[in-house]
Design an enzyme around this catalytic site. Sequence first.
Site, short mmCIF file in Angstrom:
data_model
loop_
_atom_site.label_atom_id
_atom_site.label_comp_id
_atom_site.label_asym_id
_atom_site.label_seq_id
_atom_site.Cartn_x
_atom_site.Cartn_y
_atom_site.Cartn_z
N GLY A 28 0.84 -1.19 0.00
CA GLY A 28 0.00 0.00 0.00
C GLY A 28 0.88 1.23 0.00
N LEU A 29 0.25 2.36 -0.17
CA LEU A 29 0.97 3.63 -0.20
C LEU A 29 1.63 3.93 1.15
CD1 LEU A 29 -1.70 5.75 -2.09
CD2 LEU A 29 0.52 4.99 -3.01
N SER A 30 2.60 4.82 1.13
CA SER A 30 3.18 5.32 2.37
C SER A 30 2.06 5.97 3.18
CB SER A 30 4.27 6.36 2.04
OG SER A 30 4.83 6.86 3.23
N GLY A 31 1.93 5.58 4.43
CA GLY A 31 0.88 6.13 5.27
C GLY A 31 -0.40 5.32 5.28
N ALA A 32 -0.44 4.21 4.54
CA ALA A 32 -1.65 3.37 4.50
C ALA A 32 -1.80 2.53 5.76
CB ALA A 32 -1.64 2.47 3.27
N GLY A 33 -0.74 2.44 6.57
CA GLY A 33 -0.83 1.70 7.83
C GLY A 33 -0.06 0.39 7.86
N LYS A 34 0.83 0.18 6.91
CA LYS A 34 1.52 -1.10 6.81
C LYS A 34 2.30 -1.45 8.08
CE LYS A 34 3.65 0.20 3.12
NZ LYS A 34 3.00 1.53 3.08
N SER A 35 3.16 -0.58 8.54
CA SER A 35 3.96 -0.89 9.73
C SER A 35 3.09 -1.02 10.97
CB SER A 35 5.03 0.19 9.95
OG SER A 35 5.97 0.17 8.89
N SER A 102 6.13 -1.80 -2.03
CA SER A 102 6.17 -2.71 -3.19
C SER A 102 5.16 -2.29 -4.26
CB SER A 102 5.97 -4.17 -2.77
OG SER A 102 4.91 -4.36 -1.89
#
Length: 195
Positions: A28-35, A102
């Site tokens: 997902g985009l930066s800031g989408a909540g991945k981490s 990615s």
Amino acid sequence: MQRFNGTITGTERARMFRQKPVTVWLTGLSGAGKSTIAYELERRLISLGHACYVLDGDNVRHGLASDLGFSREDRHENIRRVAHVAQLMNDAGLIVITALISPMHEDRAMAREIIGSDRFVETYLAASVDDCARRDPKGLYAKARSGVIGSFTGVSAPYEAPAHPELRVETASQSKEESVAGIFEYLLEGFLDRS
């Protein structure tokens, strides 16, 4: 070069860990909540006795990929390296959660091939550029829009959203807890021992 195989089978490791190895590939985009979601999912799994580990894109770039930049070629190589590490960790019986933008379909397809389709759960954290920019946890969107950061995914570089991910998590409208619960339920159905 010849590959050497140990004497411990995947079935033995699955029985010991009470789980089937899997890689939950958060994209997902930066800031989408991945981490955020990766570490919360890890905490939930660990609290239930499951062996897992987060391969976070930012952390990987401090060591394994410290020689790489953000060009198209370097991003491809970063994904390749992370996929191989995830595959090795899956071979050890672990659940792996990756948190990487990615952005390109072909790179995620490569990761799936390296890890194995039966162990790869492409999980799209769906949030628009505007939603992510409003969160802007690292101030990156503002810098990208002002030209301070070049080749920034979603602003000046493309993001190819997965067409058919195993999971789609609407992080723009779901809470962290709801997002993690959805992924956990998916894992419970096919990868975790319920006993």
